[in-house]
Design an enzyme around this catalytic site. Structure first.
Site, short mmCIF file in Angstrom:
data_model
loop_
_atom_site.label_atom_id
_atom_site.label_comp_id
_atom_site.label_asym_id
_atom_site.label_seq_id
_atom_site.Cartn_x
_atom_site.Cartn_y
_atom_site.Cartn_z
N TYR A 1 -11.73 7.76 16.22
CA TYR A 1 -12.04 8.90 15.11
C TYR A 1 -11.88 10.22 16.18
CZ TYR A 1 -14.67 12.47 12.78
OH TYR A 1 -15.31 13.71 12.40
N1 LIG Z 1 -20.71 12.52 9.07
C1 LIG Z 1 -20.88 13.26 10.19
O1 LIG Z 1 -22.08 13.27 10.51
C2 LIG Z 1 -19.93 14.16 10.70
C3 LIG Z 1 -20.06 14.75 11.75
C4 LIG Z 1 -19.27 15.58 12.42
C5 LIG Z 1 -18.00 15.95 11.79
N2 LIG Z 1 -17.79 15.46 10.56
C6 LIG Z 1 -16.57 15.74 9.72
O2 LIG Z 1 -17.06 16.41 8.64
C7 LIG Z 1 -16.27 15.96 7.37
C8 LIG Z 1 -16.91 16.19 6.38
O3 LIG Z 1 -17.83 15.30 5.85
P1 LIG Z 1 -18.76 15.21 4.48
O4 LIG Z 1 -19.68 14.20 4.88
O5 LIG Z 1 -19.08 16.62 4.11
O6 LIG Z 1 -17.28 14.71 3.86
P2 LIG Z 1 -17.54 13.73 2.63
O7 LIG Z 1 -18.62 13.98 1.82
O8 LIG Z 1 -17.29 12.32 3.27
O9 LIG Z 1 -16.16 14.24 1.70
C9 LIG Z 1 -14.89 13.89 2.08
C10 LIG Z 1 -13.80 14.76 1.31
O10 LIG Z 1 -12.59 14.19 1.74
C11 LIG Z 1 -11.82 14.05 0.58
N3 LIG Z 1 -10.54 13.11 0.81
C12 LIG Z 1 -10.91 11.92 1.64
N4 LIG Z 1 -9.62 11.20 1.46
C13 LIG Z 1 -8.97 12.31 0.93
C14 LIG Z 1 -7.21 12.28 0.62
N5 LIG Z 1 -6.54 11.50 0.96
N6 LIG Z 1 -6.81 13.58 0.33
C15 LIG Z 1 -7.65 14.64 -0.19
N7 LIG Z 1 -9.04 14.63 -0.05
C16 LIG Z 1 -9.35 13.46 0.51
C17 LIG Z 1 -12.93 13.39 -0.51
O11 LIG Z 1 -12.38 13.54 -1.70
P3 LIG Z 1 -12.72 12.43 -2.89
O12 LIG Z 1 -13.79 13.04 -3.32
O13 LIG Z 1 -11.41 12.49 -3.67
O14 LIG Z 1 -13.03 11.12 -2.18
C18 LIG Z 1 -14.11 14.36 -0.13
O15 LIG Z 1 -13.89 15.57 -1.05
C19 LIG Z 1 -15.89 14.45 8.03
O16 LIG Z 1 -14.57 13.85 7.47
C20 LIG Z 1 -15.88 14.42 9.34
O17 LIG Z 1 -14.41 14.63 9.75
C21 LIG Z 1 -18.92 14.48 9.96
#
Ligand SMILES: NC(=O)c1ccc[n+]([C@@H]2O[C@H](COP(=O)([O-])OP(=O)(O)OC[C@H]3O[C@@H](n4cnc5c(N)ncnc54)[C@H](OP(=O)(O)O)[C@@H]3O)[C@@H](O)[C@H]2O)c1
Length: 216
Positions: free
Chosen positions: A125
């Site tokens: 990732y």
């Molecule tokens: N979790 C952590 O601790 C962490 C730490 C550092 C960075 N991050 C980064 O932050 C990002 C956001 O995290 P979050 O927890 O706020 O996100 P999240 O709640 O998991 O939401 C993911 C979003 O991406 C969309 N998505 C997934 N597949 C898609 C596709 N094929 N086409 C269009 N949209 C799509 C989802 O849409 P749907 O509603 O349609 O599924 C949703 O809106 C992570 O993806 C990661 O890269 C995360």
């Protein structure tokens, strides 16, 4: 400003939609499923259908900036990471270049500068984040890359800590604070060209973003 939020139904992306609307911006919110539209219309955003693994034609047309907050999630495995987090994001970068959308704020991750710094289960990732961040930097877009630590659902505090390019310690940050930083970056051109790590801290968001310009 007219901003397209990709990942608008996710934790950080939805917080960003709300934050941008509160600040008076027009928000286009990308959704994969029409059933997600009403909630976004209710907030005051304009939904547009698009899929990082499918149709993206026209989704960026006419906006001033794109904020990318989407991701495949931590349980979907390396293949989804490549298809969504890497290839999907690169397609968005290409769409912005082709459509003359000048500005992109990218939600990346702490340790994306050096994937081998991360735990083994996250290395694929982090390598994907590393590659896409470098592609964005080379794209010619006015980019800002935000690399937070572990994301929390806690309410935002409005206070953060940035590391340019990195922080040595690990940590966490509420999604609302990441969204506030991304919205402030869109409003403050001193953040253009910056790549930085982000955790909860003591500095008000506006001051932390303003200080990014000192590193240019
Ligand atoms: N979790 C952590 O601790 C962490 C730490 C550092 C960075 N991050 C980064 O932050 C990002 C956001 O995290 P979050 O927890 O706020 O996100 P999240 O709640 O998991 O939401 C993911 C979003 O991406 C969309 N998505 C997934 N597949 C898609 C596709 N094929 N086409 C269009 N949209 C799509 C989802 O849409 P749907 O509603 O349609 O599924 C949703 O809106 C992570 O993806 C990661 O890269 C995360």
């Amino acid at each position: 400003m007219h901003v397209l939020v990709i990942g608008a139904t996710g934790g950080t992306g939805n917080a960003l939609v709300r934050d941008l609307l509160r600040r008076g911006h027009a928000v286009r919110a990308m959704i994969r499923d029409r059933g997600q539209a009403d909630a976004l219309v209710g907030l005051g955003a304009t939904p547009v259908e698009g899929d990082l693994e499918g149709e993206l034609a026209g989704v960026v047309d006419g906006v001033d900036a794109v904020a990318f907050c989407a991701g495949s999630g931590s349980t979907t495995g390396p293949d989804a990471t490549l298809r969504v987090d890497l290839h999907g994001a690169v397609r968005v970068i290409d769409e912005c270049v082709a459509a003359d959308v000048p500005r992109l704020v990218m939600l990346s991750s702490m340790r994306a500068d050096d994937p081998l710094r991360g735990p083994e289960r996250l290395r694929h990732y982090l390598a994907a984040m590393h590659a896409r961040d470098r592609i964005l930097i080379g794209s010619g877009l006015a980019a800002t890359i935000v690399r937070p630590g572990r994301l929390l659902h806690d309410p935002g505090t409005g206070r953060v800590r940035t590391g340019v390019p990195r922080l040595e310690e690990r940590g966490e940050i509420p999604r609302e604070d990441v969204a506030a930083v991304m919205a402030t970056c869109l409003e403050d051109d001193r953040s253009i060209g910056a790549t930085f790590e982000l955790l909860s801290g003591e500095t008000p968001v506006a001051d932390a973003v303003a200080a990014l310009g000192q590193h240019g």
